[in-house]
Write an enzyme that holds these catalytic residues in place. Structure first.
Site, PDB file in Angstrom:
ATOM      1  N   LEU A 165       9.818  15.006  13.174  1.00  0.00           N
ATOM      2  CA  LEU A 165      11.022  14.265  12.782  1.00  0.00           C
ATOM      3  C   LEU A 165      12.103  15.204  12.255  1.00  0.00           C
ATOM      4  O   LEU A 165      12.788  14.909  11.288  1.00  0.00           O
ATOM      5  CB  LEU A 165      10.698  13.181  11.746  1.00  0.00           C
ATOM      6  CG  LEU A 165       9.682  12.128  12.187  1.00  0.00           C
ATOM      7  CD1 LEU A 165       9.372  11.175  11.025  1.00  0.00           C
ATOM      8  CD2 LEU A 165      10.181  11.339  13.380  1.00  0.00           C
ATOM      9  N   HIS A 166      12.244  16.339  12.926  1.00  0.00           N
ATOM     10  CA  HIS A 166      13.237  17.341  12.557  1.00  0.00           C
ATOM     11  C   HIS A 166      14.285  17.511  13.648  1.00  0.00           C
ATOM     12  O   HIS A 166      14.821  18.602  13.855  1.00  0.00           O
ATOM     13  CB  HIS A 166      12.557  18.690  12.295  1.00  0.00           C
ATOM     14  CG  HIS A 166      11.654  18.697  11.104  1.00  0.00           C
ATOM     15  ND1 HIS A 166      10.712  19.682  10.893  1.00  0.00           N
ATOM     16  CD2 HIS A 166      11.550  17.837  10.060  1.00  0.00           C
ATOM     17  CE1 HIS A 166      10.058  19.428   9.758  1.00  0.00           C
ATOM     18  NE2 HIS A 166      10.549  18.318   9.239  1.00  0.00           N
ATOM     19  N   LEU A 167      14.615  16.454  14.345  1.00  0.00           N
ATOM     20  CA  LEU A 167      15.486  16.520  15.517  1.00  0.00           C
ATOM     21  C   LEU A 167      16.818  17.180  15.164  1.00  0.00           C
ATOM     22  O   LEU A 167      17.476  16.804  14.199  1.00  0.00           O
ATOM     23  CB  LEU A 167      15.699  15.121  16.074  1.00  0.00           C
ATOM     24  CG  LEU A 167      16.166  14.999  17.526  1.00  0.00           C
ATOM     25  CD1 LEU A 167      15.657  13.692  18.130  1.00  0.00           C
ATOM     26  CD2 LEU A 167      17.672  15.043  17.625  1.00  0.00           C
TER      27      LEU A 167
END
Length: 496
Positions: A436-438
């Site tokens: 979830l580090h887009l």
């Protein structure tokens, strides 16, 4: 009137600057810009808002819980394709404070060489003063650290480590990995404690640090539960916004708009507003304002392979225990010994087993975000295209094999028993998730063919429109991006 409880203000018809998105970056930008009493600042957030920390529900206060499950009211869930034929979903924060209000408090800076791909004015030497400005580090001072900033940074002392954290650190040291006491120092690598923006078990994110203490400023209005559906233009100049509140559509006049909606919602809104790949927009009947093919293209994120295990004996954990206390960082792999099963950390996730995460921190595979229609209510498609790079697969296979060795060693082998571990492509895909580090879906750069904003965060070819969130990072940093995103927002407000 109590400083933390200003009166509720109606949404104004106009503002000097409108900030779209009250997450980490939006909180910093709105808080900093409103220091000028002569500028009227409006922050618009689609999710719920809170005026004082005491109003926060427990799951937003306790840093040992991640309220990002499928039934959470604090997130936007997006269906995604992680790799060919493997679907999943991701969560982005939908509350004042954004993802910084629901994450694990991991506050690690990008590494020095991460900035080699940024414009020259964003070299490590240029950004270090802003990293120092944002933080108050309880453990380190000197030239690399700040001690007076609004974000508290601390590391869990070894005598408070969870048994799996301590055992993992022991086996990593025994395997020859160096001690890494300060992961925010240049050249950091090895096994050591994670810098956390947690104080007394409570996340202190940018909303709490930059925004909430300043809500009594008469020139600052924060409007939650209000969704921006389009940015409005006269030619290529920003003139306002279209918004929906309680099902009603309205407009707000503004000549300066700062888009801080996050690495999925930001390109989504840009494309809905006519900024993106002209062929894609025309196919959907959206009038083109600016042909910028890089909108939504070539994003990156950290793929994570989870290695489940069972404890050989009962292990206790308090709710105040951080999700991560230590990590092992090698050249391109991060190993994360989580302190609880995701089923306990993420209510409603259905993932019941504890696990060790093996994460590729310098991925080569790139993804794409695209509209499915011109309806703002339709979520975009998010295709990660993980594992399409052979070098990515090889790096993860090597990382998983080393993690298996560590899990079968010394105190780890006495504490837990891992499930069967393989390194085949199919096994990796079956155990694949995302961190979830887009990042990089609206990259910063000088070329309008390959980037969306310039080095001052201005959208190419548009007057009055800025983007300030992880979407503008040229690629995902080799550490989690939260601290870097806050640094970017701290610096970017000086350009406006």
């Amino acid at each position: 009137m109590d400083r933390g409880s200003p009166e509720i203000r109606e949404i104004p018809a106009s503002a000097d600057v409108v900030v779209i998105g009250g997450g980490s970056c939006g909180s910093v930008v709105a808080g900093r810009l409103s220091e000028d009493p002569d500028r009227r600042i409006l922050l618009v957030e689609s999710g719920p808002g809170h005026r004082i920390p005491a109003e926060f529900p427990p799951e937003l206060v306790d840093a040992g819980v991640l309220p990002v499950g499928p039934d959470s009211r604090w997130i936007w869930p997006y269906p995604v394709e992680l790799t060919r034929g493997r679907t999943g979903w991701i969560a982005r924060g939908r509350v004042l404070g954004g993802s910084g209000a629901v994450n694990g408090g991991y506050f690690v800076r990008a590494q020095v060489d991460d900035f080699a791909n940024w414009p020259a004015s964003w070299s490590y030497e240029h950004v270090l003063p802003y990293f120092r400005t944002i933080e108050s580090d309880a453990d380190f001072d000197g030239p690399w650290h700040g001690t007076t900033g609004p974000i508290p940074v601390r590391r869990e002392p070894a005598d408070r480590w969870h048994p799996v954290s301590a055992a993992f650190a022991d086996v990593a040291h025994a395997a020859g990995h160096p001690d890494d006491p300060d992961k925010n120092a240049p050249g950091s690598h090895g096994i050591g404690p994670v810098p956390l923006n947690i104080r007394d078990g409570v996340r202190v994110g940018p909303a709490s640090a930059y925004l909430l203490p300043n809500l009594d400023r008469p020139n600052l209005t924060v409007r939650s539960d209000t969704t921006v559906t389009r940015v409005l233009f006269s030619g290529t100049r920003v003139v306002g916004l279209e918004v929906t509140t309680d099902g009603r559509v309205g407009t707000i006049r503004a000549s300066t708009v700062v888009l801080t909606a996050g690495a999925v919602a930001t390109p989504h809104l840009l494309m809905l507003s006519g900024i993106g790949d002209a062929e894609h927009l025309t196919t959907l009947g959206i009038p083109v304002v600016a042909n910028l093919p890089a909108v939504g293209s070539e994003f990156s994120d950290h793929p994570e392979v989870v290695l489940p295990y069972r404890y050989r004996r009962p292990v206790s954990r308090t709710t105040r225990t951080p999700v991560l206390q230590v990590t092992l960082n090698t050249e391109d792999i991060e190993m994360r010994p989580y302190t609880a099963a995701f089923g306990d950390l993420i209510p409603g996730s259905g993932i019941g087993k504890p696990c060790l995460g093996v994460v590729l921190m310098k991925p080569r595979s790139r993804g794409e975000i695209r509209l499915v229609s011109a309806d703002p209510g339709d979520a975009p498609t998010v295709s990660y295209r993980y594992l399409e790079s052979e070098r990515d697969r090889e790096a993860l296979q090597s990382g998983v094999a080393h993690a298996a060795d560590l899990m079968h060693s010394g105190p780890m082998s006495r504490l837990l028993e891992p499930e069967r571990i393989e390194t085949s492509d199919d096994w990796l895909a079956d155990h694949l998730g995302t961190s979830l580090h887009l990042s990089g879906s609206c990259r910063m750069g000088v070329d309008e063919e390959s980037s969306v904003v310039d080095e001052r965060c201005r959208v190419h070819g548009i007057d009055g429109l800025y983007v300030v969130d992880t979407s503008i990072l040229p690629s995902v940093p080799s550490r989690g991006p939260h601290a870097t995103a806050v640094m970017v927002a701290e610096r970017a407000h000086t350009f406006m």
